[in-house]
Motif scaffolding. Sequence first.
Motif, PDB file in Angstrom:
ATOM      1  N   VAL A  21      -8.476   4.057   4.182  1.00 61.19           N
ATOM      2  CA  VAL A  21      -7.290   3.253   4.389  1.00 61.19           C
ATOM      3  C   VAL A  21      -7.740   1.812   4.586  1.00 61.19           C
ATOM      4  CG1 VAL A  21      -5.264   2.909   5.812  1.00 61.19           C
ATOM      5  CG2 VAL A  21      -6.190   5.205   5.499  1.00 61.19           C
ATOM      6  N   HIS A  22      -7.187   0.904   3.852  1.00 62.78           N
ATOM      7  CA  HIS A  22      -7.583  -0.490   3.959  1.00 62.78           C
ATOM      8  C   HIS A  22      -6.537  -1.278   4.731  1.00 62.78           C
ATOM      9  CE1 HIS A  22     -10.871   0.184   1.180  1.00 62.78           C
ATOM     10  NE2 HIS A  22     -10.030   0.831   0.412  1.00 62.78           N
ATOM     11  N   ALA A  24      -3.709  -3.567   5.776  1.00 61.40           N
ATOM     12  CA  ALA A  24      -2.508  -3.855   4.994  1.00 61.40           C
ATOM     13  C   ALA A  24      -2.400  -5.341   4.686  1.00 61.40           C
ATOM     14  CB  ALA A  24      -1.279  -3.396   5.758  1.00 61.40           C
ATOM     15  N   THR A  25      -2.008  -5.640   3.458  1.00 57.61           N
ATOM     16  CA  THR A  25      -1.738  -7.016   3.054  1.00 57.61           C
ATOM     17  C   THR A  25      -0.459  -7.035   2.246  1.00 57.61           C
ATOM     18  OG1 THR A  25      -3.052  -6.753   1.034  1.00 57.61           O
ATOM     19  CG2 THR A  25      -4.184  -7.642   2.957  1.00 57.61           C
ATOM     20  N   ASN A  29       2.747  -3.664   2.409  1.00 57.81           N
ATOM     21  CA  ASN A  29       1.731  -3.132   3.307  1.00 57.81           C
ATOM     22  C   ASN A  29       1.996  -3.513   4.747  1.00 57.81           C
ATOM     23  OD1 ASN A  29       0.373  -1.840   1.284  1.00 57.81           O
ATOM     24  ND2 ASN A  29      -1.109  -3.469   0.953  1.00 57.81           N
ATOM     25  N   LYS A  32       4.321  -1.011   6.010  1.00 60.80           N
ATOM     26  CA  LYS A  32       3.637   0.247   6.269  1.00 60.80           C
ATOM     27  C   LYS A  32       2.866   0.184   7.575  1.00 60.80           C
ATOM     28  CE  LYS A  32       1.819   2.437   2.855  1.00 60.80           C
ATOM     29  NZ  LYS A  32       0.941   2.867   1.740  1.00 60.80           N
ATOM     30  N   THR A  33       2.207  -0.950   7.810  1.00 59.62           N
ATOM     31  CA  THR A  33       1.463  -1.114   9.058  1.00 59.62           C
ATOM     32  C   THR A  33       2.398  -1.030  10.251  1.00 59.62           C
ATOM     33  OG1 THR A  33      -0.199  -2.493   7.969  1.00 59.62           O
ATOM     34  CG2 THR A  33      -0.047  -2.656  10.354  1.00 59.62           C
ATOM     35  N   ASP A  61      -0.342   9.744   3.182  1.00 58.80           N
ATOM     36  CA  ASP A  61       0.609   8.985   2.373  1.00 58.80           C
ATOM     37  C   ASP A  61      -0.027   8.750   1.013  1.00 58.80           C
ATOM     38  OD1 ASP A  61       2.554   7.349   1.343  1.00 58.80           O
ATOM     39  OD2 ASP A  61       2.001   5.589   2.534  1.00 58.80           O
ATOM     40  N   GLU A  64      -3.713   7.748   0.744  1.00 58.90           N
ATOM     41  CA  GLU A  64      -4.137   7.209   2.031  1.00 58.90           C
ATOM     42  C   GLU A  64      -4.015   8.252   3.132  1.00 58.90           C
ATOM     43  OE1 GLU A  64      -1.885   3.737   2.842  1.00 58.90           O
ATOM     44  OE2 GLU A  64      -2.791   2.554   1.233  1.00 58.90           O
ATOM     45  N   HIS A  66      -4.314   8.560   7.407  1.00 58.09           N
ATOM     46  CA  HIS A  66      -4.370   7.806   8.661  1.00 58.09           C
ATOM     47  C   HIS A  66      -4.584   8.780   9.815  1.00 58.09           C
ATOM     48  CE1 HIS A  66      -2.427   4.386   6.486  1.00 58.09           C
ATOM     49  NE2 HIS A  66      -1.863   5.383   5.819  1.00 58.09           N
TER      50      HIS A  66
END
Length: 256
Positions: A21-22, A24-25, A29, A32-33, A61, A64, A66
């Motif tokens: 999981v990277h 969020a940008t 994202n 989502k965060t 997801d 991804e 988490h």
Amino acid sequence: MFFDRRRFLGGSVALAAATSVHAATGTANAGKTAALAAIAAYLDEHRRFFALPAMGMVIVDGAETHFLNSGYHDFAGRVPLGGNELWQIGSISKSFIAACCLQMADAGLLDLDADIRSVMPEAPLPEAKFNFRGLLDHTTGLPDFAPSFGPPGYQLWTGFRTGSHWSYSNTAYDLIGKALARIDGKPLAAVIETRVAQPLGMRGTRGAINWRDRPRYPASYAPVRPDRPVLQQNPLAPAPWIDVVLGAGSVAATLS
């Protein structure tokens, strides 16, 4: 609130197939965060309300994955969760038992329509037929949780005619687990691990809850007054350790 932010935002999974999981940008994202943060907050609030020492959650997801941790590895000492704890998955273990049954049936080692006494003639069952299919489907009428074996003269009982109704039975899965161990010629834990966990790359999964792994489990607690509901105002006390090797619920696993 404690959760592993590195796993939560940066994410790494023990399974090779899972995707990291990277952070969020961007607008999507960021949303989502925010959603994950809200879920983490709810998890922590839920745990506190029900006075639970620890909870873990996995959110998948798409590609991804988490991981969220809330609470403590040791509730009394306020030692935080490390992220690699073993968790007792309870009756989800039954899906592992069913998978083993279907594998053995495919291999011609087990007949789902055969009476379990064809494998365990000593099983203390009533006269009716108790085939593997009925035991798996909870349609035998056997009690929810009675000893599958007992002293001389002990016999199990049924609440209804086999196949006529449905009623959840841990006893049925305990019997199946014992039969699988006999068919494979190895302890049930080894059957589960070699037939299901290892082929799937689930290296953090155990087929039995054993005292040798105890340091890896969040410390167990129970209400001081078992006659009262589990709520935050009711105090907890350390619970006794119990080894579990029953097919009804013997699997433990890491979140990953």
